[in-house]
Design an enzyme around this catalytic site. Structure first.
Site, short mmCIF file in Angstrom:
data_model
loop_
_atom_site.label_atom_id
_atom_site.label_comp_id
_atom_site.label_asym_id
_atom_site.label_seq_id
_atom_site.Cartn_x
_atom_site.Cartn_y
_atom_site.Cartn_z
N LEU A 228 -67.62 32.83 48.15
CA LEU A 228 -67.42 31.45 48.59
C LEU A 228 -66.87 30.64 47.42
CD1 LEU A 228 -70.68 30.92 50.70
CD2 LEU A 228 -68.41 31.63 51.49
N ASP A 229 -65.56 30.43 47.43
CA ASP A 229 -64.90 29.76 46.32
C ASP A 229 -65.21 28.27 46.32
OD1 ASP A 229 -62.75 29.63 44.20
OD2 ASP A 229 -61.87 28.30 45.70
N ALA A 230 -65.48 27.72 45.13
CA ALA A 230 -65.69 26.28 44.93
C ALA A 230 -66.69 25.70 45.93
CB ALA A 230 -64.36 25.53 45.01
N ILE A 231 -67.70 26.48 46.26
CA ILE A 231 -68.63 26.09 47.32
C ILE A 231 -69.43 24.84 46.96
CG2 ILE A 231 -70.43 27.62 46.44
CD1 ILE A 231 -69.69 26.83 50.13
#
Length: 582
Positions: A228-231
């Site tokens: 989960l990128d830049a969550i």
């Protein structure tokens, strides 16, 4: 029907009126994917799991798509070495080397297609990125939003440009709001990272539903781990920090619920390059959020340790690491596609030690990326340089073998700590930085993202060029593979195996790992200085395993205790050993 705990999360995010219709749509979504989900519940991670981080096109060949070249390389070199490959975003994109996604469901045709992804998955498990916080300004979502299409109404956040957003935590120096021309007039849209990366509006349930659809689509396409990128920035409130808000954690918990229902063998990995306490908050209660969290303080602390020849801060921090649950663990790494994030170390190092890292990066030909605090002050958040170059000044004459020894020791630290190791492809191949690329693109991170010709890589891994024999790349690669092979054989390196970080003075970093059944222990001792060191390991330092004849897993040398049960260890400059006692 969705479990009550999942419906409760929907209510927390959207209120009771939205719960029945949204829960019904999620149930329909699960029904559509039910026959497409992989069967069986895989075991949790083990000592045999090692992740490689790479772009889809890190390796290139004239006669093949990059994904095909990667599969050839994996088939040739990675059997019984690498178990998981994290393919950084491989979708059509418009900027940021893939993290401005145009189409989440297509493979970038320059890289190959879904059949090439499936072919790679025959050899290793795969990790995909879900770029969940934002999408490309060229995506159908944002273009539809600007055109006033009802389907994409409220998919993004538009504010009056005079809105007070001073409370919002800014990870970049670019403006938070950017102006766009829409069918109904201009819109000032929320852009956490750049004008080409438009933040989604998760206040709109349709956005969440679309992300859940993509999540399950990736599982169908072969992902065992979803990153989960830049969550941290997912949920937006203009008068809040918009980092780690309770709604963001609830959204992660909802994603975990959906995966547990549809594909319980698939794991979530959260990317939150922030101070340690905030970072590990994404474990939740150990059962309800991410199963894997990056150990973000590790890269800057290892860098400090080896350049200052002082293991004390690393030892103090590592002694605080505790297992959260049987289904969670850390991802231990030193390098990635981004730079070396330094904010996670700001509360661990002294101001002088922290500043020393900034100055070191500049001396070694790197750049320092900054963000602004609420007063407008520039705050360093990332060192943009290759990790080998961070440890070894590319502009200064040095003994090549010493450089390699220092680098390999840094990688050993990441391999022995509790968790799963992750290795960036440029580290595995012993590469140096690419400052020419950063100058060409104008983007500091390009320095660590050079694309490589597969045939040249193969030659580099066998060539001899140093007085000591094989080239830097060949030595690093072979020594790395030897360490990984040993690691995969030791039950003491299971992600949940016991860990005790021993304080043996500033010249050493020492970790005792003990198998879950206490049948074996491995004591990893690292001399972090450029001088020979002698160390006495007293009885009792090996925990529940009694002293006996041991073996250094790195050299194969047998080591016996003296009559008092102590081990006398002699370590060369930047030398280390993994002492196994059964």
């Amino acid at each position: 029907m969705l479990p009550e705990k999942t419906r409760d999360k929907i209510t927390q995010l959207y209120g009771p009126a939205q719960t029945p219709p949204l829960a019904g749509k999620i149930e329909d979504l699960l029904g559509r994917y039910s026959s497409l989900m992989p069967s069986g519940r895989a075991a949790f991670l083990s000592e045999r799991d090692v992740m490689l981080i790479t772009y889809a096109d890190s390796l290139r060949q004239p006669d093949a798509y990059p994904l095909q070249a990667m599969t050839r390389f994996a088939r040739e070199y990675f059997k019984d070495i690498i178990s998981i490959i994290h393919i950084l975003p491989f979708f059509p994109y418009s900027s940021d080397d893939g993290f401005s996604v145009i189409d989440y469901r297509r493979v970038n045709p320059a890289h190959g297609d879904w059949s090439d992804v499936a072919a790679l998955a025959e050899h290793v498990d795969l990790c995909f990125d879900l770029v969940v916080n934002h999408c490309s300004a060229s995506s159908k979502y944002f273009q539809g939003y600007l055109a006033g299409e009802p389907e994409y109404e409220d998919f993004f956040i538009s504010l009056d440009p005079d809105t007070d957003t001073s409370c919002v935590l800014r990870p970049r120096t670019s403006p938070l709001l950017h102006r766009f021309a829409g069918a109904a007039g201009e819109k000032w849209c929320w852009t956490t990272f750049s004008a080409d990366q438009i933040d989604f509006n998760f206040h709109n349930p349709a956005v969440l539903l679309e992300m859940l659809d993509i999540l399950l689509f990736y599982v169908w396409r072969g992902a065992r781990i979803i990153r989960l990128d830049a969550i941290a920035y997912l949920w937006k409130e203009p008068h809040a920090s918009c980092a780690h808000l309770p709604q963001t954690h609830t959204a992660v918990q909802l994603m975990r619920d959906i995966l547990d229902l549809a594909a319980p063998q698939v794991l979530l990995l959260t990317e939150t390059n922030v101070p340690h306490a905030d970072n590990i908050s994404y474990f939740g209660d150990g059962t309800n959020e991410a199963q894997i969290v990056y150990n973000f303080p590790l890269p800057p602390l290892v860098l400090y340790t080896l350049t200052a020849e002082d293991a004390a801060p690393l030892t103090r921090w590592a002694q605080t690491l505790e297992p959260v649950s049987e289904r969670t663990t850390f991802l231990n790494f030193t390098a990635s596609h981004d730079g070396i994030g330094v904010r996670p170390a700001a509360d661990i190092l002294s101001p002088a030690e922290f500043q020393g890292l900034i100055e070191l990066a500049e001396r070694h030909g790197g750049q320092v990326s900054c963000k602004h605090d609420r007063r407008g002050n520039a705050i360093p958040y990332e060192l943009n340089l290759n990790y080998f170059d961070a440890l070894n000044n590319p502009h200064a004459p040095a003994a090549d073998q010493t450089e390699i020894d220092r680098f390999i020791l840094s990688q050993s630290i990441a391999l022995v700590l509790m968790g799963m190791p992750a290795i960036y492809i440029h580290s595995l191949l012993g590469r140096r930085g690419w400052p020419e690329g950063a100058a060409q693109t104008g983007h500091p991170r390009t320095i660590n993202r050079q694309k490589l010709d597969l045939e040249q890589v193969r030659r580099n891994l066998t060539e001899k060029s140093l007085p000591t024999g094989f080239s830097r790349s060949a030595q690093v690669f072979q020594r790395y593979l030897d360490m990984i092979r040993q690691r995969r054989r030791q039950r003491a390196f299971h992600p949940r195996a016991g860990q005790q970080v021993l304080d043996m003075g500033k010249s050493f970093f020492a970790v005792l790992r003990t198998a879950l059944d206490e049948s074996e222990a491995v004591l990893a001792v690292h001399n972090v200085t450029g001088r020979p060191q002698r160390l006495n390991i007293e009885p009792g330092r090996l925990g529940p395993v009694p002293p006996g004849q041991g073996i250094d897993l790195i050299s194969g040398q047998k080591i016996s205790p003296d009559v008092n049960g102590s081990y006398q260890l002699d370590l060369p400059p930047y030398g280390f050993l993994w002492l196994k006692v059964s």
